[in-house]
Design an enzyme around this catalytic site. Structure first.
Site, PDB file in Angstrom:
ATOM      1  N   SER A   1       0.651  -9.114   1.508  1.00  0.00           N
ATOM      2  CA  SER A   1      -0.809  -9.138   1.587  1.00  0.00           C
ATOM      3  C   SER A   1      -1.192  -8.998   3.054  1.00  0.00           C
ATOM      4  O   SER A   1      -0.478  -9.502   3.932  1.00  0.00           O
ATOM      5  CB  SER A   1      -1.325 -10.480   1.054  1.00  0.00           C
ATOM      6  OG  SER A   1      -2.634 -10.703   1.506  1.00  0.00           O
TER       7      SER A   1
ATOM      8  N   HIS B   1       0.842  -1.208   0.000  1.00  0.00           N
ATOM      9  CA  HIS B   1       0.000   0.000   0.000  1.00  0.00           C
ATOM     10  C   HIS B   1       0.873   1.252   0.000  1.00  0.00           C
ATOM     11  O   HIS B   1       0.577   2.237  -0.686  1.00  0.00           O
ATOM     12  CB  HIS B   1      -0.880   0.053   1.253  1.00  0.00           C
ATOM     13  CG  HIS B   1      -1.837  -1.091   1.385  1.00  0.00           C
ATOM     14  ND1 HIS B   1      -1.710  -2.064   2.333  1.00  0.00           N
ATOM     15  CD2 HIS B   1      -2.948  -1.393   0.660  1.00  0.00           C
ATOM     16  CE1 HIS B   1      -2.704  -2.931   2.209  1.00  0.00           C
ATOM     17  NE2 HIS B   1      -3.455  -2.551   1.207  1.00  0.00           N
TER      18      HIS B   1
END
Ligand code: PAF
Length: 277
Positions: free
Chosen positions: A182, A34
């Site tokens: 993840s 991110h």
């Protein structure tokens, strides 16, 4: 950096942003993947909006929404140095008020792969992403290549609904051993964590075969399966060798191709992919 919950307050804060606006939609529990999207948005846009919303409508009945990892305090600390202008954290009540009944659905592209395993998933994704696009009025939106089908579906939705926005898809960020980052990696403990590297090994083996000249898609899929079978903790859900844009399964690899897998390592479901060609 200003954190906002309400839609009206978000809209008025959005009006005060200047220049090109980049939007980074997330479900929180942020990791380096991110952060790479935020850095890219920051490098390409004058203003950056991050959204954090665990979208209930993209979870199936058998997927535990309440167990999805959340840590808002940690998320805000992680992004503090990155120069995000607005963080919008809407509530489910405001996004889906009582009586809600409007959905955005992309058809063919959502039928296979993740869509076949998680039937209502993409309807939830495209609906919330369309709502975020409407509210943020950004010129660019950033997504990760790890969710390759999601990226393809969102590109299609943007084309079909004429959103005046560019979808930017950023490369997968990996751990040193190759495991794709993840939020779900948090569930990998002990032997499951070391076993999870088999996804990267399997895709790498098929890529080597491709680089050695193999163009038979089934042989590439078989190579992935063979490597996964060497790991007793791994349970393959699907392996796909598909056209990058249409996601249709190939017999012969010609242009840009998506080699993708979904694998259970113990109870944790992981996805990963390589782009060939
Ligand atoms: O990729 C995600 O984190 C989510 O699917 C998204 C795009 C933020 C929509 O909820």
């Amino acid at each position: 950096m200003r954190s906002i919950i309400g839609l009206d307050e978000f809209r008025s804060a959005r009006r005060s942003l200047f220049g090109t606006v980049g939007l980074v939609p997330t479900m929180g529990y942020l990791h380096e993947g991110h952060l790479s999207l935020i850095r890219r948005a920051k490098a390409e846009c004058e203003s950056v909006i991050l959204t954090i919303f665990v979208n209930p409508t993209q979870f199936g009945a058998n997927e535990d929404l309440s167990k999805y990892p959340r840590d808002l305090e940690r998320d805000l600390a992680l992004i503090a140095p990155l120069g995000v202008d607005l963080v919008w954290m809407p509530t489910a009540e405001e996004m889906y008020p009582a009586g809600y009944q409007t959905w955005v659905e992309v058809e063919a592209l959502t039928k296979g792969l993740e869509g076949a395993m998680r039937p209502s998933h993409f309807k939830g994704v495209t609906t919330i992403v369309a709502k975020l696009f409407n509210a943020a009025q950004a010129q660019k939106a950033y997504f990760g290549q790890k969710d390759a089908q999601q990226a393809a579906v969102i590109r299609q939705m943007v084309r079909d609904l004429n959103f005046p926005l560019e979808v930017v898809v950023c490369p997968i960020v990996r751990e040193a051993d190759g495991l794709a980052l993840s939020s779900r990696n948090k569930y990998l403990e002990g032997a499951d964590r070391s076993a999870a590297v088999v996804l990267f090994r399997a895709l790498s083996a098929a890529q080597e075969l491709y680089e050695a000249g193999e163009r038979d898609a089934e042989k590439l899929r078989m190579r992935v399966k063979a490597v996964l079978e060497t790991e007793p903790r791994a349970q393959l859900q699907y392996v796909s060798c598909a056209d990058f844009e249409t996601l249709e399964e190939l017999e012969l690899v010609k242009g840009k191709t998506l080699l993708s897998i979904a694998v259970f390592i113990g109870k944790t479901r992981l996805i990963d992919n390589f782009i060939l060609g």
